[in-house]
Structure formats: structure tokens, C-alpha cells
Scaffold this motif. Structure first.
Motif, PDB file in Angstrom:
ATOM      1  N   ALA A  13       9.632  -8.926   2.477  1.00  0.00           N
ATOM      2  CA  ALA A  13       9.021 -10.257   2.542  1.00  0.00           C
ATOM      3  C   ALA A  13       9.481 -10.927   3.825  1.00  0.00           C
ATOM      4  O   ALA A  13      10.673 -10.921   4.155  1.00  0.00           O
ATOM      5  CB  ALA A  13       9.415 -11.099   1.333  1.00  0.00           C
ATOM      6  N   GLY A  14       8.524 -11.509   4.548  1.00  0.00           N
ATOM      7  CA  GLY A  14       8.855 -12.217   5.771  1.00  0.00           C
ATOM      8  C   GLY A  14       7.956 -11.806   6.912  1.00  0.00           C
ATOM      9  O   GLY A  14       6.967 -11.087   6.736  1.00  0.00           O
ATOM     10  N   ARG A  15       8.307 -12.253   8.097  1.00  0.00           N
ATOM     11  CA  ARG A  15       7.506 -12.009   9.300  1.00  0.00           C
ATOM     12  C   ARG A  15       7.990 -10.737   9.992  1.00  0.00           C
ATOM     13  O   ARG A  15       9.174 -10.577  10.254  1.00  0.00           O
ATOM     14  CB  ARG A  15       7.609 -13.201  10.247  1.00  0.00           C
ATOM     15  N   THR A  16       7.063  -9.823  10.293  1.00  0.00           N
ATOM     16  CA  THR A  16       7.443  -8.550  10.883  1.00  0.00           C
ATOM     17  C   THR A  16       6.271  -7.919  11.624  1.00  0.00           C
ATOM     18  O   THR A  16       5.121  -8.335  11.470  1.00  0.00           O
ATOM     19  CB  THR A  16       7.945  -7.569   9.794  1.00  0.00           C
ATOM     20  N   ARG A  17       6.574  -6.924  12.436  1.00  0.00           N
ATOM     21  CA  ARG A  17       5.532  -6.101  13.035  1.00  0.00           C
ATOM     22  C   ARG A  17       4.929  -5.209  11.951  1.00  0.00           C
ATOM     23  O   ARG A  17       5.634  -4.716  11.073  1.00  0.00           O
ATOM     24  CB  ARG A  17       6.103  -5.220  14.145  1.00  0.00           C
ATOM     25  N   VAL A  18       3.621  -4.983  12.039  1.00  0.00           N
ATOM     26  CA  VAL A  18       2.937  -4.064  11.129  1.00  0.00           C
ATOM     27  C   VAL A  18       2.081  -3.131  11.976  1.00  0.00           C
ATOM     28  O   VAL A  18       1.115  -3.570  12.606  1.00  0.00           O
ATOM     29  CB  VAL A  18       2.053  -4.811  10.108  1.00  0.00           C
ATOM     30  N   ASN A  19       2.453  -1.858  12.019  1.00  0.00           N
ATOM     31  CA  ASN A  19       1.698  -0.846  12.762  1.00  0.00           C
ATOM     32  C   ASN A  19       1.267   0.248  11.794  1.00  0.00           C
ATOM     33  O   ASN A  19       2.098   1.016  11.304  1.00  0.00           O
ATOM     34  CB  ASN A  19       2.557  -0.248  13.879  1.00  0.00           C
ATOM     35  N   LEU A  20      -0.023   0.298  11.498  1.00  0.00           N
ATOM     36  CA  LEU A  20      -0.548   1.281  10.559  1.00  0.00           C
ATOM     37  C   LEU A  20      -1.295   2.370  11.311  1.00  0.00           C
ATOM     38  O   LEU A  20      -2.143   2.084  12.161  1.00  0.00           O
ATOM     39  CB  LEU A  20      -1.471   0.600   9.555  1.00  0.00           C
ATOM     40  N   ASP A  21      -0.956   3.612  11.003  1.00  0.00           N
ATOM     41  CA  ASP A  21      -1.540   4.774  11.676  1.00  0.00           C
ATOM     42  C   ASP A  21      -1.379   4.615  13.196  1.00  0.00           C
ATOM     43  O   ASP A  21      -0.292   4.361  13.673  1.00  0.00           O
ATOM     44  CB  ASP A  21      -2.990   4.964  11.243  1.00  0.00           C
ATOM     45  N   ASP A  22      -2.459   4.713  13.943  1.00  0.00           N
ATOM     46  CA  ASP A  22      -2.386   4.565  15.403  1.00  0.00           C
ATOM     47  C   ASP A  22      -2.833   3.182  15.864  1.00  0.00           C
ATOM     48  O   ASP A  22      -3.244   2.999  17.001  1.00  0.00           O
ATOM     49  CB  ASP A  22      -3.203   5.649  16.106  1.00  0.00           C
ATOM     50  N   GLU A  23      -2.739   2.195  14.961  1.00  0.00           N
ATOM     51  CA  GLU A  23      -3.012   0.782  15.264  1.00  0.00           C
ATOM     52  C   GLU A  23      -4.485   0.509  15.566  1.00  0.00           C
ATOM     53  O   GLU A  23      -4.827  -0.503  16.167  1.00  0.00           O
ATOM     54  CB  GLU A  23      -2.132   0.290  16.424  1.00  0.00           C
ATOM     55  N   ARG A  24      -5.358   1.384  15.088  1.00  0.00           N
ATOM     56  CA  ARG A  24      -6.793   1.198  15.287  1.00  0.00           C
ATOM     57  C   ARG A  24      -7.311  -0.034  14.527  1.00  0.00           C
ATOM     58  O   ARG A  24      -8.268  -0.700  14.987  1.00  0.00           O
ATOM     59  CB  ARG A  24      -7.524   2.451  14.827  1.00  0.00           C
ATOM     60  N   PHE A  25      -6.684  -0.362  13.380  1.00  0.00           N
ATOM     61  CA  PHE A  25      -7.127  -1.502  12.590  1.00  0.00           C
ATOM     62  C   PHE A  25      -6.080  -2.607  12.477  1.00  0.00           C
ATOM     63  O   PHE A  25      -6.435  -3.777  12.448  1.00  0.00           O
ATOM     64  CB  PHE A  25      -7.543  -1.043  11.188  1.00  0.00           C
ATOM     65  N   ILE A  26      -4.809  -2.255  12.386  1.00  0.00           N
ATOM     66  CA  ILE A  26      -3.744  -3.263  12.290  1.00  0.00           C
ATOM     67  C   ILE A  26      -2.580  -2.808  13.163  1.00  0.00           C
ATOM     68  O   ILE A  26      -2.079  -1.689  13.011  1.00  0.00           O
ATOM     69  CB  ILE A  26      -3.272  -3.466  10.838  1.00  0.00           C
ATOM     70  N   GLY A  27      -2.147  -3.685  14.084  1.00  0.00           N
ATOM     71  CA  GLY A  27      -1.061  -3.315  14.981  1.00  0.00           C
ATOM     72  C   GLY A  27      -0.342  -4.525  15.544  1.00  0.00           C
ATOM     73  O   GLY A  27      -0.767  -5.675  15.371  1.00  0.00           O
ATOM     74  N   GLY A  71       5.194  -7.383   0.523  1.00  0.00           N
ATOM     75  CA  GLY A  71       4.675  -6.054   0.272  1.00  0.00           C
ATOM     76  C   GLY A  71       5.658  -5.097  -0.356  1.00  0.00           C
ATOM     77  O   GLY A  71       6.840  -5.394  -0.521  1.00  0.00           O
ATOM     78  N   ILE A  72       5.131  -3.928  -0.684  1.00  0.00           N
ATOM     79  CA  ILE A  72       5.924  -2.862  -1.275  1.00  0.00           C
ATOM     80  C   ILE A  72       5.489  -1.537  -0.649  1.00  0.00           C
ATOM     81  O   ILE A  72       4.293  -1.269  -0.502  1.00  0.00           O
ATOM     82  CB  ILE A  72       5.766  -2.820  -2.820  1.00  0.00           C
ATOM     83  N   LYS A  73       6.479  -0.734  -0.232  1.00  0.00           N
ATOM     84  CA  LYS A  73       6.242   0.604   0.296  1.00  0.00           C
ATOM     85  C   LYS A  73       6.913   1.603  -0.635  1.00  0.00           C
ATOM     86  O   LYS A  73       8.011   1.355  -1.126  1.00  0.00           O
ATOM     87  CB  LYS A  73       6.822   0.752   1.706  1.00  0.00           C
ATOM     88  N   ASP A  74       6.263   2.743  -0.824  1.00  0.00           N
ATOM     89  CA  ASP A  74       6.818   3.717  -1.753  1.00  0.00           C
ATOM     90  C   ASP A  74       6.482   5.129  -1.292  1.00  0.00           C
ATOM     91  O   ASP A  74       5.356   5.404  -0.866  1.00  0.00           O
ATOM     92  CB  ASP A  74       6.254   3.507  -3.155  1.00  0.00           C
ATOM     93  N   ASN A  75       7.494   6.019  -1.352  1.00  0.00           N
ATOM     94  CA  ASN A  75       7.249   7.454  -1.167  1.00  0.00           C
ATOM     95  C   ASN A  75       8.033   8.266  -2.193  1.00  0.00           C
ATOM     96  O   ASN A  75       8.651   9.280  -1.880  1.00  0.00           O
ATOM     97  CB  ASN A  75       7.561   7.894   0.263  1.00  0.00           C
ATOM     98  N   THR A  76       7.973   7.777  -3.449  1.00  0.00           N
ATOM     99  CA  THR A  76       8.638   8.460  -4.552  1.00  0.00           C
ATOM    100  C   THR A  76       8.093   9.872  -4.721  1.00  0.00           C
ATOM    101  O   THR A  76       8.843  10.825  -4.964  1.00  0.00           O
ATOM    102  CB  THR A  76       8.461   7.671  -5.857  1.00  0.00           C
ATOM    103  N   ILE A  77       6.776  10.021  -4.605  1.00  0.00           N
ATOM    104  CA  ILE A  77       6.146  11.345  -4.677  1.00  0.00           C
ATOM    105  C   ILE A  77       6.217  11.987  -3.302  1.00  0.00           C
ATOM    106  O   ILE A  77       5.802  11.385  -2.307  1.00  0.00           O
ATOM    107  CB  ILE A  77       4.688  11.233  -5.148  1.00  0.00           C
ATOM    108  N   LYS A  78       6.752  13.168  -3.228  1.00  0.00           N
ATOM    109  CA  LYS A  78       6.926  13.856  -1.961  1.00  0.00           C
ATOM    110  C   LYS A  78       5.607  13.948  -1.207  1.00  0.00           C
ATOM    111  O   LYS A  78       4.560  14.262  -1.779  1.00  0.00           O
ATOM    112  CB  LYS A  78       7.486  15.266  -2.201  1.00  0.00           C
ATOM    113  N   ASN A  79       5.653  13.618   0.069  1.00  0.00           N
ATOM    114  CA  ASN A  79       4.515  13.688   0.998  1.00  0.00           C
ATOM    115  C   ASN A  79       3.484  12.574   0.804  1.00  0.00           C
ATOM    116  O   ASN A  79       2.494  12.525   1.527  1.00  0.00           O
ATOM    117  CB  ASN A  79       3.792  15.037   0.924  1.00  0.00           C
ATOM    118  N   LEU A  80       3.711  11.680  -0.188  1.00  0.00           N
ATOM    119  CA  LEU A  80       2.780  10.576  -0.433  1.00  0.00           C
ATOM    120  C   LEU A  80       3.432   9.259  -0.029  1.00  0.00           C
ATOM    121  O   LEU A  80       4.491   8.900  -0.549  1.00  0.00           O
ATOM    122  CB  LEU A  80       2.374  10.527  -1.908  1.00  0.00           C
ATOM    123  N   ASP A  81       2.817   8.535   0.893  1.00  0.00           N
ATOM    124  CA  ASP A  81       3.298   7.228   1.341  1.00  0.00           C
ATOM    125  C   ASP A  81       2.272   6.174   0.977  1.00  0.00           C
ATOM    126  O   ASP A  81       1.079   6.306   1.312  1.00  0.00           O
ATOM    127  CB  ASP A  81       3.529   7.224   2.855  1.00  0.00           C
TER     128      ASP A  81
END
Length: 429
Positions: free
Chosen positions: A135-149, A164-174
Motif C-alpha cells: 500500500a502506498g505510492r510506488t513505481r509499477v512496471n508490468l511486462d515491458d511497460e507497453r500498458f503500465i510503466g 494491492g496483493i502479489k502472489d506466487n504461491t503456485i510455482k511459475n504462477l505470478d
């Protein structure tokens, strides 16, 4: 150093000692003394002087801008002795040492690096197992920044206030799920704030099946602008021990936004986008061929396919001639065929040359029910060149240029010739 810069840096230093405030992927540095309720504190510094020259082939005078980004950040890796509870705060000042450019002075070509100072990042995060809450103000770079960067090319980066919430509990899934309550753009004119019940929503998930295949699906529900839904596939294939082939394929659609906020009517949007790219690399050499196509606006629609939160400088040429067009209107659509040749060597840096050929998707477009036309679907071409090298572990040198040939096309966008040069040093500690 200007008095304003000194005040910003002093404020950031004081805040770092007494505020539980976060970020990632920064070169780091120096352990400092800290109050007992925080631990593992590091200070990060960045100094980036840059000269930019712009000739927009108009009645405006040519721009000459010598600016410097000064950033100080404090990373706190443990708060109240709670494992996984972290914070980061960063203050950035952009100062113009030579300010012969708009918006600093009227009558000059534009350089989007005005005098400005702000807290660029201030966030808390908590990680439990493989799940992170932020929570808070931060940089957000998704993939190669084609849509959000984060638009880090400009001296003042673009940052977002997110929950927000980020999770990679399942291997290879983000997975990332986040709401955006504010946008701090590269200039204050781009700033925006949303009520919590009207926030833009980010839905992003990727699964790596193997090095040769990674699938990403996303939904970007941007208040007052559009809902974007897309999928892409990318991967790397080793052809020999020293030669690699990389690919990217992507398709997305845009529809009406899920909500309106402080606007009289909800925008009407129904457009799509696709791109393909292939890269061959080996022995230090690499070549890239790609194609992007944005659909323009049909009758009754407010705009074509747009990407208002992207790092737009990375796309459609470094001259930024289509930056505002793709961010806001895209009335006639756009096609961009591009080719890059480059060479990189550890001790001597990287050199590239890129060619773009631009065309409209169609010669007529609409703003609502108003028909617009352009004199030609030929939107010109551009050549971009770059050389960059790490002079030391902490010091980088960069020189690049963009040469846009617009054929003096009339209409919107107005496509006159455009020339830009940059020389830049970046020091990180």
C-alpha cells in the motif's frame, strides 16, 4: 545545488529516520543508524544530469535543456522487528540548469522535464510466505511497460498510489491484483486522484510453462478511459549454444470503462490492438523485427485504442511524436513496423540503430459522430540511434538521437519533422 533541492533532500533524510515508509529493484548502498523500532536501513542515491536538444521544425525556437535528477531513497527492511514488514521512501528533485525549453519558457520546443520536486515513492509492504501486500505510492512496471510503466526515461518518473496483493504461491504462477487511487505523472498536469470505489483496477497473471513459453493475461480497468483485456505469449529458444531466438505475440481489446467519475458521460470505446516481435541474438550481435497495429475510432466512439499509463517513450520512436496521440485519441489508428540492429560487449557497451515506418490504420476516423480525415495514411518514418556504456560499477554514460521524417502531413496528429539529441550520465549509490 539549489535551495529547493537541499530542502527536498533534507526532508527525505529526516522522514527516513522517523517514518515507516518502501521499493524494489534499486541499486543500494549505505547502512545508517536508525531508531530501535526499525532495522536493516539502507540509503540509495541517484544523480542524473542530462542535456536534451529538440528541433521541432516549427516557429518555436530550438530547445536546449540541461537538467538533473537528484533522488534519495531510504529502504527499511524490518519494522517493529516484524519479519516481512518493509518500507521505502524516496524524494526526487528535477532542476533545470539550462532552461531554454517549454514549459520553462514560452516560444521554445518542448522538453517534458520542468522544475519539479515530490515524494516519488512512499509505501509499506508485508510478505507472508509467497504473498505480498503493498500500500502506498510506488513505481509499477508490468511486462515491458507497453500498458503500465514508470516512464523512468523522463527526469521525474511516473508513480502510482496502489493498494494491492502479489502472489506466487503456485510455482511459475505470478498474480497481481491492485487498485490505483492516484497517479503522479512526469509533470503535474498528468496527476490524477480517484475515490476508492472508483479506482482503476489492475488484474495481471502470468504462467511460465518453460523457458520457451510464458503466457500472460491481464485486465486494466481504467476509470473514465477504457477497460483493456489482453493476452500475450513470449519465450526464448536456444538455436545453438551461442545463438538464441526470442519471440512475442500479443492481442488486446478495449471496451467502455467500467465506471465514470467526474465526467458527464462514459466514453464509448471498441477497438483492438496486436503486436508481434522476433529477436535473433548471438556473439554480441542482435536483430529485432516487430509490428504493432492500433485500431482507430469508428462512428460513435470517443477514441481509438489508447495506452495512457504506458512508458510511451519506449514505443513508436524516441522522438515521442505519437506519444500524446496514442495516450489520448488514436483517432485514425496507427501501424508501426520497426527493425533494430545492435551490438553489445561487456567492456565497450551497447550500440543500436532502429528504423520505424509509421502508417495510419485508416484515413478517416471519428470523435463521437464527427468525421475526421487526414491527407495521407503515410505517417512518416524515424531513425533512432543509441550508445550506452557503464564507465564504472556505479556510473553510466548514454548518448542517443531521434530523427523523425513526417512528410509535413496535415491533420491530427500534425506530423512535422522532429530531431532530438540526448547526452546523459547516471550515478547510483
Amino acid at each position: 545545488m539549489k535551495a529547493k533541492t537541499k530542502k527536498v533532500l533534507l526532508a527525505a533524510s529526516l522522514l527516513s529516520l522517523f517514518s515507516p515508509v518502501v521499493m524494489k529493484n534499486q541499486a543500494s548502498a549505505l547502512d545508517i543508524q536508525a531508531p530501535t523500532f526499525i532495522d536493516d536501513v539502507k540509503v540509495k542515491l541517484l544523480f542524473r544530469p542530462r542535456y536534451e536538444y529538440v528541433d521541432d521544425h516549427s516557429p518555436n525556437k530550438n530547445a536546449n535543456a540541461l537538467t538533473i535528477r537528484t533522488s534519495i531513497g531510504v529502504q527499511i527492511n524490518k519494522i517493529f522487528q516484524v519479519n516481512g514488514l518493509k518500507a521505502y521512501i524516496e524524494a526526487t528533485d528535477v532542476g533545470a540548469l539550462v532552461d531554454d525549453y517549454s514549459p520553462q519558457k514560452s516560444g521554445y520546443a518542448t522538453v517534458n522535464d520542468p522544475d519539479i520536486a515530490r515524494i516519488t515513492e512512499a509505501y509499506l509492504s508485508y510478505t507472508l510466505n509467497k504473498t505480498t501486500f503493498i500500500a502506498g505510492r510506488t513505481r509499477v512496471n508490468l511486462d515491458d511497460e507497453r500498458f503500465i510503466g514508470s516512464v523512468d526515461w523522463r527526469q521525474m518518473p511516473q508513480t502510482f498510489g496502489i493498494i494491492g496483493i502479489k502472489d506466487n504461491t503456485i510455482k511459475n504462477l505470478d498474480i497481481l491484483i491492485a487498485g490505483i487511487y492516484e497517479r503522479k505523472g512526469v509533470t503535474d498536469t498528468l496527476n490524477a486522484h480517484w475515490r476508492l470505489d472508483k479506482m482503476p483496477i489492475v488484474l495481471h497473471g502470468s504462467y511460465t510453462f518453460m523457458p520457451q513459453l510464458k503466457i500472460t493475461a491481464y485486465g486494466y480497468l481504467i476509470t473514465n478511459i477504457s477497460n483493456t483485456y489482453g493476452i500475450n505469449a513470449r519465450g526464448d529458444i536456444g538455436l545453438t549454444k551461442d545463438i538464441k531466438f526470442s519471440y512475442l505475440g500479443e492481442y488486446a481489446v478495449q471496451k467502455d470503462p467500467y465506471t465514470k467519475y467526474n465526467v458527464a458521460t462514459k466514453p464509448k470505446v471498441d477497438a483492438d490492438f496486436y503486436r508481434v516481435e522476433a529477436k535473433l541474438s548471438g556473439y554480441g550481435f542482435f536483430g529485432i523485427a516487430g509490428y504493432e497495429r492500433f485500431q482507430g475510432a469508428d462512428k460513435g466512439e470517443s477514441k481509438g485504442f489508447t495506452t495512457p499509463l504506458a512508458t510511451l517513450h519506449k514505443w513508436e520512436g524516441w522522438a515521442d511524436n505519437f506519444l500524446g496521440y496514442i495516450a489520448n485519441t488514436d483517432t485514425f489508428g496507427l501501424k508501426d513496423a520497426y527493425f533494430t540492429l545492435g551490438y553489445t560487449y561487456k567492456d565497450y557497451g551497447t550500440a543500436t540503430i532502429t528504423y520505424h515506418k509509421f502508417d495510419a490504420d485508416k484515413s478517416t476516423g471519428y470523435v463521437g459522430n464527427t468525421l475526421k480525415t487526414i491527407s495521407s495514411k503515410n505517417f512518416g518514418s524515424e531513425v533512432d540511434v543509441l550508445y550506452t556504456v557503464d564507465l564504472t560499477k556505479r556510473l553510466n554514460f548514454l548518448a542517443k538521437a531521434a530523427f523523425y521524417d513526417g512528410k509535413n502531413i496535415t491533420g491530427s496528429p500534425s506530423l512535422k519533422d522532429l530531431t532530438k539529441y540526448w547526452i546523459q550520465l547516471t550515478y547510483r549509490y
